[in-house]
Design a protein around this motif. Structure first.
Motif, PDB file in Angstrom:
ATOM      1  N   UNK A  13       0.870  -1.314   0.060  1.00 59.63           N
ATOM      2  CA  UNK A  13      -0.041   0.079  -0.125  1.00 59.63           C
ATOM      3  C   UNK A  13       0.759   1.166   0.131  1.00 59.63           C
ATOM      4  N   UNK A  14       0.324   2.152  -0.781  1.00 50.71           N
ATOM      5  CA  UNK A  14       1.172   3.549  -0.741  1.00 50.71           C
ATOM      6  C   UNK A  14       1.005   4.491   0.631  1.00 50.71           C
ATOM      7  N   UNK A  15       1.897   4.459   1.368  1.00 47.41           N
ATOM      8  CA  UNK A  15       1.660   5.167   2.719  1.00 47.41           C
ATOM      9  C   UNK A  15       2.160   6.704   2.592  1.00 47.41           C
ATOM     10  N   UNK A  16       2.510   7.041   1.623  1.00 50.20           N
ATOM     11  CA  UNK A  16       3.040   8.551   1.547  1.00 50.20           C
ATOM     12  C   UNK A  16       3.805   8.921   0.372  1.00 50.20           C
ATOM     13  N   UNK A  17       4.065  10.228   0.174  1.00 56.94           N
ATOM     14  CA  UNK A  17       5.080  10.918  -0.659  1.00 56.94           C
ATOM     15  C   UNK A  17       6.262  11.383  -0.009  1.00 56.94           C
ATOM     16  N   UNK A  18       7.297  11.627  -0.386  1.00 56.52           N
ATOM     17  CA  UNK A  18       8.229  12.592   0.106  1.00 56.52           C
ATOM     18  C   UNK A  18       8.906  13.473  -1.119  1.00 56.52           C
ATOM     19  N   UNK A  19       9.642  14.452  -0.492  1.00 58.14           N
ATOM     20  CA  UNK A  19      10.267  15.224  -1.562  1.00 58.14           C
ATOM     21  C   UNK A  19      11.955  15.239  -1.606  1.00 58.14           C
ATOM     22  N   UNK A  20      12.302  14.035  -1.050  1.00 52.11           N
ATOM     23  CA  UNK A  20      13.886  13.668  -1.149  1.00 52.11           C
ATOM     24  C   UNK A  20      14.003  12.308  -1.519  1.00 52.11           C
ATOM     25  N   UNK A  21      14.922  11.850  -1.875  1.00 50.89           N
ATOM     26  CA  UNK A  21      15.522  10.542  -2.144  1.00 50.89           C
ATOM     27  C   UNK A  21      16.186   9.747  -0.836  1.00 50.89           C
ATOM     28  N   UNK A  22      15.487   8.980  -0.288  1.00 57.34           N
ATOM     29  CA  UNK A  22      16.272   8.211   0.613  1.00 57.34           C
ATOM     30  C   UNK A  22      17.374   7.263   0.123  1.00 57.34           C
ATOM     31  N   UNK A  23      18.081   6.792   0.810  1.00 64.38           N
ATOM     32  CA  UNK A  23      18.998   5.504   0.348  1.00 64.38           C
ATOM     33  C   UNK A  23      18.605   4.346   1.194  1.00 64.38           C
ATOM     34  N   UNK A  24      19.030   3.291   0.613  1.00 64.76           N
ATOM     35  CA  UNK A  24      18.723   1.943   1.334  1.00 64.76           C
ATOM     36  C   UNK A  24      19.326   2.021   2.602  1.00 64.76           C
ATOM     37  N   UNK A  25      18.407   1.301   3.515  1.00 62.75           N
ATOM     38  CA  UNK A  25      18.744   1.153   5.138  1.00 62.75           C
ATOM     39  C   UNK A  25      18.470   2.389   5.922  1.00 62.75           C
ATOM     40  N   UNK A  26      18.109   3.428   5.175  1.00 59.99           N
ATOM     41  CA  UNK A  26      17.865   4.812   5.870  1.00 59.99           C
ATOM     42  C   UNK A  26      16.476   4.436   6.603  1.00 59.99           C
ATOM     43  N   UNK A  27      16.133   5.266   7.871  1.00 57.98           N
ATOM     44  CA  UNK A  27      14.888   5.224   8.299  1.00 57.98           C
ATOM     45  C   UNK A  27      14.172   6.504   8.129  1.00 57.98           C
ATOM     46  N   UNK A  28      12.857   6.469   7.692  1.00 56.34           N
ATOM     47  CA  UNK A  28      12.162   7.769   7.478  1.00 56.34           C
ATOM     48  C   UNK A  28      10.890   7.418   8.602  1.00 56.34           C
ATOM     49  N   UNK A  29      10.368   8.692   8.931  1.00 55.28           N
ATOM     50  CA  UNK A  29       9.014   8.957   9.746  1.00 55.28           C
ATOM     51  C   UNK A  29       7.998   9.502   8.784  1.00 55.28           C
ATOM     52  N   UNK A  30       6.742   8.878   8.535  1.00 56.63           N
ATOM     53  CA  UNK A  30       5.949   9.136   7.794  1.00 56.63           C
ATOM     54  C   UNK A  30       4.519   9.161   8.705  1.00 56.63           C
ATOM     55  N   UNK A  31       3.814  10.451   8.563  1.00 58.93           N
ATOM     56  CA  UNK A  31       2.546  10.515   9.265  1.00 58.93           C
ATOM     57  C   UNK A  31       1.433   9.942   8.465  1.00 58.93           C
ATOM     58  N   UNK A  32       0.770   8.711   8.825  1.00 62.70           N
ATOM     59  CA  UNK A  32       0.019   7.810   8.202  1.00 62.70           C
ATOM     60  C   UNK A  32      -1.172   7.574   8.818  1.00 62.70           C
ATOM     61  N   UNK A  33      -2.259   8.226   8.314  1.00 63.85           N
ATOM     62  CA  UNK A  33      -3.675   8.410   9.110  1.00 63.85           C
ATOM     63  C   UNK A  33      -3.622   8.667  10.405  1.00 63.85           C
ATOM     64  N   UNK A  34      -2.772  10.022  10.625  1.00 60.75           N
ATOM     65  CA  UNK A  34      -2.800  10.230  12.038  1.00 60.75           C
ATOM     66  C   UNK A  34      -1.555   9.836  13.065  1.00 60.75           C
ATOM     67  N   UNK A  35      -1.104   8.941  12.617  1.00 65.76           N
ATOM     68  CA  UNK A  35      -0.035   8.411  13.275  1.00 65.76           C
ATOM     69  C   UNK A  35       1.381   8.417  12.712  1.00 65.76           C
ATOM     70  N   UNK A  37       4.541   6.832  11.894  1.00 66.05           N
ATOM     71  CA  UNK A  37       5.211   5.447  11.724  1.00 66.05           C
ATOM     72  C   UNK A  37       6.530   5.835  11.373  1.00 66.05           C
ATOM     73  N   UNK A  38       7.388   4.970  11.847  1.00 70.15           N
ATOM     74  CA  UNK A  38       8.770   4.850  11.306  1.00 70.15           C
ATOM     75  C   UNK A  38       9.092   3.391  10.378  1.00 70.15           C
ATOM     76  N   UNK A  39       9.579   3.823   9.184  1.00 70.24           N
ATOM     77  CA  UNK A  39      10.013   2.858   8.179  1.00 70.24           C
ATOM     78  C   UNK A  39      11.324   2.788   7.952  1.00 70.24           C
ATOM     79  N   UNK A  40      11.849   1.580   7.875  1.00 71.97           N
ATOM     80  CA  UNK A  40      13.486   1.454   7.017  1.00 71.97           C
ATOM     81  C   UNK A  40      13.409   1.257   5.655  1.00 71.97           C
ATOM     82  N   UNK A  41      14.332   1.822   4.790  1.00 78.45           N
ATOM     83  CA  UNK A  41      14.193   1.834   3.429  1.00 78.45           C
ATOM     84  C   UNK A  41      14.608   0.479   2.976  1.00 78.45           C
ATOM     85  N   UNK A  42      13.940  -0.442   2.014  1.00 78.26           N
ATOM     86  CA  UNK A  42      14.482  -1.595   1.697  1.00 78.26           C
ATOM     87  C   UNK A  42      15.114  -1.523   0.098  1.00 78.26           C
TER      88      UNK A  42
END
Length: 73
Positions: A13-35, A37-42
């Motif tokens: 599922x698409x959980x969001x959009x960003x305006x930068x290009x992350x690298x593999x293994x970086x962690x990003x935080x996305x506000x998804x449905x008011x929460x 959430x922290x994700x790790x880039x695969x």
């Protein structure tokens, strides 16, 4: 600039959009449905039919989000 979509690998599922290009293994935080959430880039893939970039992520524990809340801005 191309669209950069964040896609959860587990739910496909698409959980969001960003305006930068992350690298593999970086962690990003996305506000998804008011929460926050922290994700790790695969994987980061260019998708020509969408004229965008797909960033596949895995949900991880909110380790850094807890630290960020304690910062005195």
């Amino acid at each position: 600039m191309k669209n950069i979509f964040i896609v959860d690998i587990d739910t496909k599922e698409r959980v969001g959009m960003i305006d930068f290009l992350p690298r593999r293994e970086e962690r990003i935080t996305i506000n998804y449905h008011g929460r926050n959430l922290e994700y790790k880039v695969g994987c980061v893939v260019y998708h020509p039919s969408e004229n965008g970039i797909l960033v596949f992520v895995n949900l991880v524990d909110n380790y850094y989000e807890k630290i960020i809340k304690n910062i005195k801005w």
